[in-house]
Design a protein around this motif. Structure first.
Motif, PDB file in Angstrom:
ATOM      1  N   GLY A 105       2.127  42.748  33.116  1.00  0.00           N
ATOM      2  CA  GLY A 105       2.743  42.302  34.361  1.00  0.00           C
ATOM      3  C   GLY A 105       1.960  42.904  35.508  1.00  0.00           C
TER       4      GLY A 105
ATOM      5  N   SER B  39       4.671  38.889  38.369  1.00  0.00           N
ATOM      6  CA  SER B  39       5.805  39.598  37.779  1.00  0.00           C
ATOM      7  C   SER B  39       5.386  41.000  37.371  1.00  0.00           C
ATOM      8  CB  SER B  39       6.325  38.839  36.549  1.00  0.00           C
ATOM      9  OG  SER B  39       7.356  39.566  35.908  1.00  0.00           O
TER      10      SER B  39
ATOM     11  N   THR C 227      11.048  40.970  29.172  1.00  0.00           N
ATOM     12  CA  THR C 227      11.528  41.724  30.339  1.00  0.00           C
ATOM     13  C   THR C 227      11.537  43.230  30.088  1.00  0.00           C
ATOM     14  OG1 THR C 227      13.795  41.371  29.565  1.00  0.00           O
ATOM     15  CG2 THR C 227      12.947  39.832  31.227  1.00  0.00           C
TER      16      THR C 227
END
Length: 342
Positions: A209, A172, A193
């Motif tokens: 990430g 990710s 996120t």
């Protein structure tokens, strides 16, 4: 070989009139200028108005005299290379050669690098790990180590001090799978996120990430797409952790109560903020100033130096730093690096 590099540097820097122009002179020149600035601040520390005026005058003079920093940086980086070679060759760790064996400088450097990267890997937890992901993350650390003597020193600092945990999701570009809601330096609670990387300095944890990609960045009145390089973001988050462990001041690059360096750094942040409106700077700089609070901007901006060195490599990165943020670079070399060494 390191000695050969030093001799080449001196010959190249020797002026035509035959005057002595050594690394020590450059260091003394810059140290005296910086010391003069510190002394002026100290003398006027009880008066905020006079202090700010003195800072304005001193930083302006320092900005005009910044050209010799390029030579100073070259000498410092050569010295770091020599120190690393000497320490690794003298160390009994990592299979030091026996009497009669001849180990090249490159072999010594590789051994020191492998030892440091091994330690960093032992501090790293990779989500749903496999051999491919292990090699990918190892490549992140190797790139940071090789980028510059300054960034390798940063990893060596973490190697010596320990206590830091790095969590990486190689599947990710954000950290949503690594943790829940996090509070950023602006005091906002955000889901994972929202973060490509995150340094939780109070828990001594770095989240990353590990997938490269694009993100939107507001630069000089418009939104543009910027490339997200995991190793660059990792270097910046690790730098923030190093600042916290070094100065114990929420990630700021000066000690709590050190009003002299606090005011100096605030002045540098202000000048950089003003300059970015008239000069195109790297996305790392604009990202730092996208933060809302002064604390967040201060913590983020100092990490621009190692970030750009990893992003562009030693020579190009330092050239861009000296062109775009010379005073910030000078502050990092003259104040942060000595503290990391000590």
């Amino acid at each position: 070989m390191a000695d050969g590099k030093r001799k080449t540097f001196k010959r190249k820097s020797e002026p035509e009139d035959g005057a002595r122009d050594s690394t020590d002179e450059l260091r003394n020149y810059l140290s005296s200028d910086f010391a003069s600035l510190r002394d002026e601040i100290h003398r006027e520390i009880t008066s905020r108005d006079i202090l700010l005026r003195k800072l304005e005058e001193s930083v302006t003079r320092l900005s005009e005299d910044i050209a010799p920093v390029k030579d100073y940086v070259a000498a410092e980086m050569e010295e770091e290379d020599d120190d690393a070679s000497s320490q690794s060759s003298d160390s009994p760790e990592g299979g030091a050669p026996q009497d009669g064996d001849q180990e090249t400088e490159e072999e010594r450097n590789n051994r020191a690098q492998n030892r440091c990267v091994d330690v960093m890997m032992s501090l790293t937890e990779i989500r749903m790990n496999n051999e491919e992901k292990t090699q990918k993350v190892r490549g992140f650390y190797e790139k940071i180590y090789k980028a510059s003597p300054f960034t390798s020193l940063m990893l060596k600092f973490l190697e010596r001090n320990g206590g830091v945990k790095v969590l990486i999701d190689c599947d990710s570009s954000n950290i949503s799978n690594l943790g829940g809601r996090l509070v950023n330096l602006d005091g906002e609670k955000c889901n994972g996120t929202a973060f490509l990387t995150f340094a939780d300095i109070f828990e001594c944890r770095v989240y990353l990430g590990g997938v490269s990609g694009l993100f939107r960045l507001y630069k000089r009145g418009q939104y543009v797409n910027e490339t997200f390089d995991p190793e660059v973001s990792l270097a910046q988050s690790l730098a923030q952790m190093v600042m916290y462990l070094t100065f114990k001041n929420r990630g700021c690059p000066y000690a709590c109560g050190d009003e002299m360096y606090e005011k100096l750094y605030e002045k540098i942040v202000l000048e950089t903020s003003q300059k970015k409106e008239s000069v195109i700077m790297d996305g790392c700089v604009y990202h730092a100033f996208s933060m809302k609070s002064s604390l967040a901007r201060e913590v983020s901006l100092i990490s621009v130096v190692p970030g750009m060195l990893v992003k562009y490599g030693s020579n190009e990165g330092m050239s861009k730093l000296l062109e775009q943020v010379p005073l910030l670079t000078f502050f990092f070399i003259h104040h942060v690096i000595p503290k990391m060494r000590s």
